[in-house]
Design a protein around this motif. Structure first.
Motif, PDB file in Angstrom:
ATOM      1  N   ASP A 158       0.841  -1.196   0.000  1.00  0.00           N
ATOM      2  CA  ASP A 158       0.000   0.000   0.000  1.00  0.00           C
ATOM      3  C   ASP A 158       0.880   1.251   0.000  1.00  0.00           C
ATOM      4  O   ASP A 158       1.766   1.393   0.853  1.00  0.00           O
ATOM      5  N   ARG A 159       0.629   2.156  -0.925  1.00  0.00           N
ATOM      6  CA  ARG A 159       1.505   3.318  -1.096  1.00  0.00           C
ATOM      7  C   ARG A 159       1.528   4.204   0.143  1.00  0.00           C
ATOM      8  O   ARG A 159       2.592   4.647   0.579  1.00  0.00           O
ATOM      9  N   HIS A 160       0.379   4.485   0.722  1.00  0.00           N
ATOM     10  CA  HIS A 160       0.336   5.340   1.905  1.00  0.00           C
ATOM     11  C   HIS A 160       1.113   4.709   3.058  1.00  0.00           C
ATOM     12  O   HIS A 160       1.852   5.403   3.769  1.00  0.00           O
ATOM     13  N   THR A 161       0.918   3.422   3.244  1.00  0.00           N
ATOM     14  CA  THR A 161       1.617   2.726   4.324  1.00  0.00           C
ATOM     15  C   THR A 161       3.123   2.751   4.096  1.00  0.00           C
ATOM     16  O   THR A 161       3.909   2.921   5.038  1.00  0.00           O
ATOM     17  N   ARG A 162       3.539   2.584   2.852  1.00  0.00           N
ATOM     18  CA  ARG A 162       4.969   2.599   2.538  1.00  0.00           C
ATOM     19  C   ARG A 162       5.585   3.960   2.853  1.00  0.00           C
ATOM     20  O   ARG A 162       6.700   4.056   3.367  1.00  0.00           O
ATOM     21  N   ILE A 163       4.839   5.032   2.549  1.00  0.00           N
ATOM     22  CA  ILE A 163       5.343   6.378   2.830  1.00  0.00           C
ATOM     23  C   ILE A 163       5.465   6.598   4.336  1.00  0.00           C
ATOM     24  O   ILE A 163       6.454   7.153   4.822  1.00  0.00           O
ATOM     25  N   VAL A 164       4.451   6.152   5.091  1.00  0.00           N
ATOM     26  CA  VAL A 164       4.490   6.293   6.547  1.00  0.00           C
ATOM     27  C   VAL A 164       5.666   5.511   7.124  1.00  0.00           C
ATOM     28  O   VAL A 164       6.434   6.019   7.949  1.00  0.00           O
ATOM     29  N   LEU A 165       5.818   4.259   6.686  1.00  0.00           N
ATOM     30  CA  LEU A 165       6.912   3.432   7.196  1.00  0.00           C
ATOM     31  C   LEU A 165       8.273   4.023   6.845  1.00  0.00           C
ATOM     32  O   LEU A 165       9.192   4.016   7.659  1.00  0.00           O
ATOM     33  N   SER A 166       8.392   4.523   5.626  1.00  0.00           N
ATOM     34  CA  SER A 166       9.656   5.104   5.188  1.00  0.00           C
ATOM     35  C   SER A 166      10.006   6.345   6.014  1.00  0.00           C
ATOM     36  O   SER A 166      11.152   6.516   6.453  1.00  0.00           O
ATOM     37  N   THR A 167       9.012   7.195   6.258  1.00  0.00           N
ATOM     38  CA  THR A 167       9.247   8.428   7.021  1.00  0.00           C
ATOM     39  C   THR A 167       9.600   8.131   8.470  1.00  0.00           C
ATOM     40  O   THR A 167      10.567   8.680   9.018  1.00  0.00           O
ATOM     41  N   ILE A 168       8.804   7.262   9.096  1.00  0.00           N
ATOM     42  CA  ILE A 168       9.065   6.908  10.498  1.00  0.00           C
ATOM     43  C   ILE A 168      10.442   6.254  10.633  1.00  0.00           C
ATOM     44  O   ILE A 168      11.223   6.574  11.533  1.00  0.00           O
ATOM     45  N   GLY A 169      10.741   5.340   9.717  1.00  0.00           N
ATOM     46  CA  GLY A 169      12.032   4.658   9.764  1.00  0.00           C
ATOM     47  C   GLY A 169      13.190   5.627   9.605  1.00  0.00           C
ATOM     48  O   GLY A 169      14.197   5.519  10.323  1.00  0.00           O
ATOM     49  N   TYR A 170      13.052   6.571   8.688  1.00  0.00           N
ATOM     50  CA  TYR A 170      14.117   7.552   8.474  1.00  0.00           C
ATOM     51  C   TYR A 170      14.354   8.390   9.722  1.00  0.00           C
ATOM     52  O   TYR A 170      15.505   8.640  10.117  1.00  0.00           O
ATOM     53  N   LEU A 171      13.276   8.824  10.373  1.00  0.00           N
ATOM     54  CA  LEU A 171      13.417   9.658  11.561  1.00  0.00           C
ATOM     55  C   LEU A 171      14.038   8.883  12.722  1.00  0.00           C
ATOM     56  O   LEU A 171      14.842   9.432  13.483  1.00  0.00           O
ATOM     57  N   HIS A 172      13.679   7.621  12.859  1.00  0.00           N
ATOM     58  CA  HIS A 172      14.281   6.811  13.918  1.00  0.00           C
ATOM     59  C   HIS A 172      15.764   6.564  13.632  1.00  0.00           C
ATOM     60  O   HIS A 172      16.584   6.552  14.554  1.00  0.00           O
ATOM     61  N   GLU A 173      16.104   6.373  12.367  1.00  0.00           N
ATOM     62  CA  GLU A 173      17.518   6.227  12.000  1.00  0.00           C
ATOM     63  C   GLU A 173      18.269   7.520  12.285  1.00  0.00           C
ATOM     64  O   GLU A 173      19.421   7.504  12.739  1.00  0.00           O
ATOM     65  N   ALA A 174      17.612   8.651  12.012  1.00  0.00           N
ATOM     66  CA  ALA A 174      18.246   9.952  12.259  1.00  0.00           C
ATOM     67  C   ALA A 174      18.547  10.135  13.733  1.00  0.00           C
ATOM     68  O   ALA A 174      19.578  10.701  14.111  1.00  0.00           O
ATOM     69  N   GLN A 175      17.650   9.653  14.589  1.00  0.00           N
ATOM     70  CA  GLN A 175      17.877   9.773  16.016  1.00  0.00           C
ATOM     71  C   GLN A 175      19.034   8.883  16.482  1.00  0.00           C
ATOM     72  O   GLN A 175      19.865   9.294  17.288  1.00  0.00           O
ATOM     73  N   GLN A 176      19.092   7.658  15.947  1.00  0.00           N
ATOM     74  CA  GLN A 176      20.083   6.699  16.411  1.00  0.00           C
ATOM     75  C   GLN A 176      21.454   6.915  15.777  1.00  0.00           C
ATOM     76  O   GLN A 176      22.477   6.896  16.464  1.00  0.00           O
ATOM     77  N   ARG A 177      21.491   7.107  14.461  1.00  0.00           N
ATOM     78  CA  ARG A 177      22.777   7.186  13.768  1.00  0.00           C
ATOM     79  C   ARG A 177      22.987   8.513  13.059  1.00  0.00           C
ATOM     80  O   ARG A 177      24.060   8.776  12.525  1.00  0.00           O
TER      81      ARG A 177
END
Length: 278
Positions: A158-177
């Protein structure tokens, strides 16, 4: 160690640690431990009792250093050497730790060699000079973030879900690394060396989005590029805020997702309107 090497010949002390005399001498040099000259043991007793003062250890290095378990000295053919890929990873791991704890100014080839107990030549052979090292470290961080993003996004169609997952994942990566990558990408030499690679990566990442937006002919390529660049900018800005700890992750995540999904819905409405008009 200082007392030992002034009480017995270097070679004899080295054997108790499973080292060669030359290997122990290199360790002493890295630790600022004065060692006897080759002619020291040929002198008289009075001369041998005179020795220099022990200076403090190098800055950032503990007075306690683990050399390894006592073991029988191995012949060169029996020693297990680290392969080049593993050594490279070890060097990059050590570099990341130094940069995060002390900043890029503390990250030098000499410092890495000293911390890992290897020669500067080995570091240079694996990663090149300091600028090459910084660029390699940035490339590895970018590749790891992208790999994890693809794994998360690939689990849903699902495109909307993919965008949400991609955004959340990027922000969590930004916090950690993110702090390490942000630090590296602010370095002018790293930024210059990665400029073309980053541009190509961005174009590759945007290609499927642009195809989706322009596929029906409802949106021009110019408009598709503009809206994609705007939403990407929002995500990158949010990642920078999280990485620099200027705002809590939960707050940035909520605001970023709100803006991102509003932009996606707006694009879809424009596509639907354009498709209906055609």
């Amino acid at each position: 160690m200082f007392d030992q090497i002034w009480q017995e010949p270097m070679g004899k002390v080295a054997e108790t640690y499973g080292l060669t005399g030359n290997g122990l001498a290199k360790i002493c040099d890295r630790l600022n431990i004065p060692r006897p000259s080759r002619t020291h043991w040929t002198r008289g007793q009075d001369a041998r009792e005179r020795r220099p003062a022990l200076p403090p250890p190098p800055i950032g290095l503990s007075e306690a250093v683990a050399i390894g378990e006592r073991q029988a000295r191995q012949s060169p053919g029996m020693r297990k050497r680290m392969d080049s890929e593993s050594r490279r990873d070890q060097i990059l791991d050590a570099s990341a730790s130094i940069a995060l704890e002390e900043g890029l100014s503390a990250l030098t080839v000499r410092r890495i060699a000293r911390d890992l107990g290897i020669s500067e030549t080995q570091v240079n052979n694996c990663v090149g000079g300091r600028n090459d090292l910084l660029s390699a470290l940035a490339r590895r961080e970018i590749a790891r973030q992208e790999s994890r993003r693809r794994n998360r996004v690939g689990r849903n169609s699902d495109r909307h879900t993919r965008i949400v997952l991609s955004t959340i994942g990027y922000l969590h990566e930004a916090q950690q690394r993110g702090p390490l990558l942000q630090m590296l990408l602010r370095n002018p030499e790293v930024k210059a060396s990665l400029r073309e690679e980053r541009r190509a990566q961005v174009e590759t990442g945007r290609a499927p989005i642009l195809r989706h937006l322009t596929g029906t002919g409802a949106m021009s390529m110019e408009s598709a590029r503009a809206t994609t660049a705007a939403l990407t900018g929002v995500s990158l800005k949010a990642g920078g805020i999280v990485a620099s700890r200027r705002a809590p992750l939960a707050m940035v995540e909520q605001l970023c997702l709100t803006v991102m999904m509003a932009g996606v819905v707006s694009d879809e409405e424009l596509m639907a309107a354009g498709s209906g008009q055609s």
